[in-house]
Design a protein around this motif. Structure first.
Motif, PDB file in Angstrom:
ATOM      1  N   HIS A 285      49.881  23.670  -3.178  1.00 37.65           N
ATOM      2  CA  HIS A 285      50.342  25.060  -3.161  1.00 37.65           C
ATOM      3  C   HIS A 285      50.466  25.539  -1.710  1.00 37.65           C
ATOM      4  N   PRO A 286      51.498  26.324  -1.395  1.00 38.07           N
ATOM      5  CA  PRO A 286      51.664  26.785  -0.015  1.00 38.07           C
ATOM      6  C   PRO A 286      50.584  27.787   0.386  1.00 38.07           C
ATOM      7  N   LEU A 287      50.184  27.689   1.641  1.00 45.04           N
ATOM      8  CA  LEU A 287      49.272  28.664   2.221  1.00 45.04           C
ATOM      9  C   LEU A 287      50.104  29.855   2.692  1.00 45.04           C
ATOM     10  N   GLU A 288      49.747  31.033   2.252  1.00 45.21           N
ATOM     11  CA  GLU A 288      50.508  32.234   2.613  1.00 45.21           C
ATOM     12  C   GLU A 288      49.671  33.147   3.494  1.00 45.21           C
ATOM     13  N   LEU A 289      50.253  33.575   4.612  1.00 46.88           N
ATOM     14  CA  LEU A 289      49.626  34.586   5.454  1.00 46.88           C
ATOM     15  C   LEU A 289      50.163  35.963   5.074  1.00 46.88           C
ATOM     16  N   VAL A 290      49.268  36.901   4.834  1.00 46.77           N
ATOM     17  CA  VAL A 290      49.644  38.285   4.567  1.00 46.77           C
ATOM     18  C   VAL A 290      49.165  39.090   5.771  1.00 46.77           C
ATOM     19  N   VAL A 291      50.101  39.560   6.587  1.00 44.73           N
ATOM     20  CA  VAL A 291      49.760  40.120   7.899  1.00 44.73           C
ATOM     21  C   VAL A 291      49.771  41.643   7.871  1.00 44.73           C
ATOM     22  N   ARG A 292      48.719  42.226   8.460  1.00 39.46           N
ATOM     23  CA  ARG A 292      48.663  43.664   8.669  1.00 39.46           C
ATOM     24  C   ARG A 292      48.247  43.909  10.118  1.00 39.46           C
ATOM     25  N   ASP A 293      48.898  44.868  10.773  1.00 33.99           N
ATOM     26  CA  ASP A 293      48.618  45.196  12.165  1.00 33.99           C
ATOM     27  C   ASP A 293      47.552  46.280  12.220  1.00 33.99           C
ATOM     28  N   THR A 294      46.399  45.974  12.801  1.00 28.45           N
ATOM     29  CA  THR A 294      45.332  46.967  12.906  1.00 28.45           C
ATOM     30  C   THR A 294      45.571  47.942  14.057  1.00 28.45           C
TER      31      THR A 294
ATOM     32  N   ALA B  36      41.781  26.625   6.016  1.00 27.13           N
ATOM     33  CA  ALA B  36      42.498  25.673   5.169  1.00 27.13           C
ATOM     34  C   ALA B  36      41.558  24.581   4.675  1.00 27.13           C
ATOM     35  N   ASP B  37      40.686  24.116   5.545  1.00 31.98           N
ATOM     36  CA  ASP B  37      39.706  23.096   5.143  1.00 31.98           C
ATOM     37  C   ASP B  37      38.802  23.626   4.038  1.00 31.98           C
ATOM     38  N   LEU B  38      38.366  24.876   4.171  1.00 31.20           N
ATOM     39  CA  LEU B  38      37.508  25.462   3.142  1.00 31.20           C
ATOM     40  C   LEU B  38      38.265  25.692   1.838  1.00 31.20           C
ATOM     41  N   LEU B  39      39.524  26.099   1.928  1.00 29.07           N
ATOM     42  CA  LEU B  39      40.320  26.320   0.722  1.00 29.07           C
ATOM     43  C   LEU B  39      40.558  25.017  -0.039  1.00 29.07           C
ATOM     44  N   ARG B  40      40.752  23.935   0.704  1.00 31.16           N
ATOM     45  CA  ARG B  40      40.933  22.640   0.034  1.00 31.16           C
ATOM     46  C   ARG B  40      39.663  22.235  -0.712  1.00 31.16           C
ATOM     47  N   THR B  41      38.518  22.621  -0.172  1.00 30.78           N
ATOM     48  CA  THR B  41      37.235  22.225  -0.761  1.00 30.78           C
ATOM     49  C   THR B  41      36.794  23.159  -1.883  1.00 30.78           C
TER      50      THR B  41
ATOM     51  N   ALA C  11      33.163  33.630  -2.893  1.00 28.57           N
ATOM     52  CA  ALA C  11      31.748  33.324  -2.685  1.00 28.57           C
ATOM     53  C   ALA C  11      31.566  31.868  -2.256  1.00 28.57           C
ATOM     54  N   GLY C  12      32.374  30.984  -2.820  1.00 33.74           N
ATOM     55  CA  GLY C  12      32.296  29.575  -2.437  1.00 33.74           C
ATOM     56  C   GLY C  12      32.677  29.357  -0.980  1.00 33.74           C
ATOM     57  N   ILE C  13      33.704  30.077  -0.528  1.00 34.16           N
ATOM     58  CA  ILE C  13      34.117  29.975   0.877  1.00 34.16           C
ATOM     59  C   ILE C  13      33.008  30.490   1.787  1.00 34.16           C
ATOM     60  N   ALA C  14      32.495  31.687   1.485  1.00 35.62           N
ATOM     61  CA  ALA C  14      31.471  32.286   2.332  1.00 35.62           C
ATOM     62  C   ALA C  14      30.183  31.470   2.349  1.00 35.62           C
ATOM     63  N   GLY C  15      29.897  30.800   1.240  1.00 39.05           N
ATOM     64  CA  GLY C  15      28.679  29.997   1.183  1.00 39.05           C
ATOM     65  C   GLY C  15      28.788  28.667   1.895  1.00 39.05           C
ATOM     66  N   SER C  16      29.973  28.360   2.396  1.00 34.91           N
ATOM     67  CA  SER C  16      30.197  27.043   3.000  1.00 34.91           C
ATOM     68  C   SER C  16      30.355  27.066   4.510  1.00 34.91           C
TER      69      SER C  16
END
Length: 333
Positions: free
Chosen positions: A21-30, A267-272, A278-283
């Motif tokens: 699946h493609p990785l999509e960036l959703v950009v917002r200017d702060t 990207a490495d975390l998303l693949r895993t 929660a899974g991303i933050a815990g890794s």
């Protein structure tokens, strides 16, 4: 930063994306605005993003990190250095850039090594500048150095020159905004014959900006600042540097590499772990990614409330007075 983020996303997608699946960036200017940053986090969380990435401005990053922590969205901060990125320790936020306490102590060591122990800081009201002043004062005081504060809300550039003479400072650090009032201060000091031997420094990195060189020309050279690059990029970093140079028409700053590395880690975390927040933050503590500037991993650092890349590279550099378009490495830490 955006160029680095986008290039990394293209590289991920050119190699199959995330499980096809493609990785999509959703950009917002702060827009360097804490309130806009908090609103952007709310919006992006509502859109269902898996994680948040980016931010350059420390005070804005703190607002984003606080909202990410409150909403339970993993946030990998690319470039902001403020130690207190969140009020309390959190597992939702990690950071690539070194904390301010580490980088600015390295800068203080550079000043001492160059023979400067009486330092003036021209500063404006800000949590970031106040933290930097405190770090410099504490570190220098332990080694016999002194920091004198010059409040820019009360002093014009010409008065700064007079204060430097009165205080017998051998270095002036610009803890102020760019281009105003940083550029007028530099011009005033450079044109004051009494201050010919005074070193001007800018630890926050203003001299790396192209606008700095355009506005100040030769007067903007020889102003040491902090840059987060190693002496030698990794093979990946060399490839990224060449591609970004072609895209941007100039050498990319260290912030572009921070952007690239941010997406490489996520990207490495998303693949895993897929898109489970929660899974991303815990890794964070299990990250081991070869980035553009070295191998990236996160750990807990005393006094830092977020997961931190502890071995991120730090340099003190300046624009070479003989060739202002070229950067000289003066000190590493």
């Amino acid at each position: 930063m955006l160029a680095g983020l986008e290039m990394a996303a293209r590289d991920v997608n050119d190699t199959g994306g995330i499980d096809g699946h493609p990785l999509e960036l959703v950009v917002r200017d702060t827009a360097a605005d804490p309130e806009k940053a908090a609103a952007a986090v709310d919006e992006l969380a509502g859109l269902g993003v898996a994680a948040l990435a980016g931010e350059y401005h420390s005070v804005v990053a703190r607002a984003a990190a606080g909202r990410a922590d409150a909403l339970g969205v993993p946030f990998l901060c690319s470039s902001a250095v403020l130690d207190a990125l969140t009020e309390q320790p959190t597992d939702w936020v990690a950071r690539l850039s070194p904390p301010q306490s580490r980088g600015w102590r390295i800068y203080a060591d550079f000043l001492l090594g160059a023979g400067h122990s009486r330092i003036a800081v021209a500063t404006q009201p800000s949590v970031y500048w106040a933290a930097g002043t405190r770090i410099l004062r504490d570190h220098l005081a332990e080694r016999g150095g002194t920091v004198v504060e010059l409040d820019l809300s009360a002093l014009a550039p010409a008065a700064v020159c007079d204060a430097l003479v009165e205080q017998r400072a051998t270095a002036l650090l610009l803890l102020v905004g760019h281009p105003e009032p940083a550029v007028p201060i530099v011009e005033s000091v450079r044109h004051d014959g009494r201050l010919a031997e005074v070193l001007i420094g800018a630890p926050a990195g203003q001299p790396e900006l192209a606008e700095w060189a355009t506005l100040l020309g030769d007067h903007g050279a020889g102003v040491p600042f902090l840059r987060y690059l190693p002496e030698h990029l990794t093979p990946l970093g060399t490839r990224v540097e060449a591609a970004l140079r072609e895209q941007l028409g100039d050498a990319p700053s260290f912030v572009a590499f921070e952007g690239y590395d941010t997406v490489a880690v996520l990207a490495d975390l998303l693949r895993t772990h897929g898109t489970d927040r929660a899974g991303i933050a815990g890794s964070w503590p299990r990250v081991a990614v070869e980035g553009t500037r070295g191998r990236i991993g996160f750990s807990r650092t005393p006094g830092i409330s977020v997961w931190q890349w502890a071995s991120s590279p730090v340099q003190v550099v300046d624009r070479d007075p003989a060739e202002p378009g070229r950067f000289r490495i003066l000190h590493t830490g």
